[in-house]
Design a protein around this motif. Structure first.
Motif, mmCIF file in Angstrom:
data_model
loop_
_atom_site.group_PDB
_atom_site.id
_atom_site.type_symbol
_atom_site.label_atom_id
_atom_site.label_comp_id
_atom_site.label_asym_id
_atom_site.label_seq_id
_atom_site.Cartn_x
_atom_site.Cartn_y
_atom_site.Cartn_z
ATOM 1 N N HIS A 150 0.336 -1.718 -0.074
ATOM 2 C CA HIS A 150 0.193 0.005 0.254
ATOM 3 C C HIS A 150 0.724 1.358 0.141
ATOM 4 N N PRO A 157 -5.017 0.381 -5.366
ATOM 5 C CA PRO A 157 -5.181 -1.029 -5.078
ATOM 6 C C PRO A 157 -4.510 -1.803 -4.685
ATOM 7 N N TYR A 158 -4.646 -2.381 -4.208
ATOM 8 C CA TYR A 158 -4.272 -3.580 -3.223
ATOM 9 C C TYR A 158 -3.845 -4.744 -4.521
ATOM 10 N N THR A 174 -7.768 -4.594 -5.919
ATOM 11 C CA THR A 174 -9.494 -4.452 -5.271
ATOM 12 C C THR A 174 -8.971 -3.109 -4.250
ATOM 13 N N GLN A 175 -9.702 -1.980 -3.807
ATOM 14 C CA GLN A 175 -9.093 -0.696 -3.058
ATOM 15 C C GLN A 175 -9.989 -1.189 -1.870
ATOM 16 N N ASP A 176 -10.872 -2.744 -1.592
ATOM 17 C CA ASP A 176 -11.578 -2.872 -0.254
ATOM 18 C C ASP A 176 -10.318 -4.319 0.657
ATOM 19 N N ARG A 177 -9.741 -3.100 1.528
ATOM 20 C CA ARG A 177 -8.680 -4.225 1.934
ATOM 21 C C ARG A 177 -9.257 -5.182 2.613
ATOM 22 N N ALA A 178 -10.023 -5.131 3.477
ATOM 23 C CA ALA A 178 -10.767 -6.821 3.795
ATOM 24 C C ALA A 178 -11.179 -7.490 2.732
ATOM 25 N N ALA A 179 -11.516 -7.589 1.166
ATOM 26 C CA ALA A 179 -11.552 -8.233 0.312
ATOM 27 C C ALA A 179 -9.815 -8.138 -0.119
ATOM 28 N N HIS A 183 -9.170 -12.473 0.254
ATOM 29 C CA HIS A 183 -9.199 -13.520 -0.788
ATOM 30 C C HIS A 183 -7.418 -14.046 -0.516
#
Ligand code: AMP
Ligand code: GLY
Length: 436
Positions: A150, A157-158, A174-179, A183
């Motif tokens: 990051h 994005p990750y 994805t920008q969504d850390r939790a997603a 994954h």
């Protein structure tokens, strides 16, 4: 046995066996069947499209012994291995051990595709520009890797990857850390290693090169559409369409990639005693910081092959044989037809998560309609048997003409609840792609 590399110095009378059953193999069969040097062609196991051009033979492509036994039984002079699974399993080694020329890298060399971590090692040694990567062996390292990535990517994005073969579907951007965490944990839970990567911006290019282990011959650059839906939405797939060449490519791109990526990689593999002979596929991002390798594949890309091969005028069998036998340096420069090619993948309902199979496919016999996941039943009915069912291809005088012709062909095929993108090559036609 044909007179390959024969007494009169001419390449002729060859029996070619293609391994695989997708649209890439159908495209290979189209090109090989129009090569006057090819007197017999088989495709194993093949599909309902290849069977019109090439003898079908059943084979378990994941079993190198079975592949080699078939090559011997069929008296092949040249075996062309399409997919990554047999290559990573050692099919090319088994065929060569049986004394038959094989287009495709060894099991060791195919690790360039089979292990992203191995590919990173080779790129580091060869000073090939690529995304910075953090290997993750367990859950504890995942959060740290995401933090570091990051920071390096400045909040972009990750990128979380399955470090094994995943048919283009093991990557989450994805920008969504939790997603991203979920994954990574899912991949680790499946017993695979994870790679977290720096995010690469900029348009993507697929550049294929033939290699005989020493000499590297690049083909035309292409671009594929990886996301399922129009506007690059939806999940990553094996590829929903492609076009070639790239009207927006910066001048000198191919020469630059040859000099900074392809040749150094092939030279490094040879230095390691694992020469790469076959098709080296560089997946590239043209980022604001320069060209970067996103991934290597050890085989022709699918669906990019469906647009690159129809533009190649040089007979294909002689080229692949030269790559397989260390004689690429003796080949004359490649000849390409003017114009462009576009392919549109017609996918089954539910692709990529849960493709529905077994639906009748009609209107799929015409020129340019390449078969991917189809099977002809004993009743003569062609049915869908995979997620990507057809790759509908056309060439034209320019990209706009090729695109229009490809979509006219798509309109003629019938598959219940089929899904295809309506915007393949559109951004390029409209001049909306600009490399940094
Ligand atoms: P791969 O399986 O490594 O080819 O990744 C599949 C797709 O994910 C690529 O074609 C890109 O669209 C995307 N991707 C992979 N790695 C990165 C990265 N480091 N930065 C941005 N996008 C990526
Ligand atoms: N078109 C992407 C691939 O062949 O892996």
């Amino acid at each position: 046995m044909g007179s390959t590399g024969s007494f009169d110095g001419r390449f002729s009378d060859v029996r070619v066996l293609v391994i695989g059953s997708g649209a890439r193999e159908h495209a290979l069969c189209v090109a090989l069947s129009s090569d006057p040097a090819v007197t017999a062609l088989a495709c194993a196991p093949g599909n309902a499209g290849t069977v019109r051009l090439a003898e079908a033979r059943p084979v378990d492509v994941a079993d190198p012994v079975a592949v080699a036994a078939l090559a011997v039984d069929w008296a092949a002079d040249l075996v062309v291995v399409g997919p990554e699974v047999p290559l990573v399993a050692g099919a090319a080694d088994a065929v060569r051990d049986a004394g038959i020329a094989c287009f495709g890298p060894s099991e060791q060399a195919a690790q360039l595709e089979g292990s992203k971590a191995f590919a990173k090692h080779v790129m580091t040694a060869a000073e090939v520009p690529t995304a910075q990567a953090w290997p993750v062996g367990g859950p504890a390292e995942l959060e740290t890797a995401l933090d570091e990535a990051h920071q390096v990517s400045a909040g972009a994005p990750y990128v979380v990857k399955d470090d094994g073969l995943a048919a283009g579907k093991g990557v989450l951007v994805t920008q969504d850390r939790a997603a991203a965490v979920a994954h990574g944990q899912a991949v680790l839970g499946a017993g695979h290693a994870v790679l977290v990567e720096e995010y690469l911006d900029g348009p993507e290019v697929s550049l294929f090169a033939l290699s005989d282990g020493t000499t590297v011959v690049p083909l035309l650059p292409a671009q594929d559409a990886k996301r399922r839906d129009d506007g690059d939405g939806g999940p990553n797939t094996g590829g929903m369409g492609a076009y070639a060449p790239l009207p927006w490519a910066p001048p000198g791109l191919v020469e630059e990639v040859l000099a900074t990526v392809l040749q150094p990689t092939v030279t490094e593999m040879a230095r390691r005693g694992e020469p790469f002979a076959g098709l080296l596929y560089a997946g590239l991002a043209l980022t604001s910081r320069g060209v970067r390798v996103v991934e290597f594949n050890a085989r022709f890309g699918d669906p990019e092959t469906e647009v690159v091969l129809p533009l190649l005028e040089t007979p294909l069998a002689g080229l692949l044989h030269a790559a397989a036998t260390g004689t690429l340096a003796d080949q004359p420069p490649l000849r390409w037809r003017d114009g462009a090619a576009v392919t549109v993948v017609v996918a089954a309902s539910g692709y990529p998560e849960r493709p529905r199979t077994g639906d009748p496919v009609t209107g799929a016999e015409g020129a340019g309609v390449l078969h991917a996941g189809t099977t002809a039943g004993p009743d003569g009915v062609v049915r869908s048997s995979g997620g990507r069912v057809l790759a509908v291809t056309a060439v034209g005088d320019d990209l706009a003409a090729a695109r229009q012709a490809a979509y006219e062909r798509v309109a003629g095929v019938r598959l219940a609840d089929a899904h295809w993108r309506t915007d393949i090559a559109l951004a390029a036609v409209e001049g909306r792609i600009s490399p940094p």
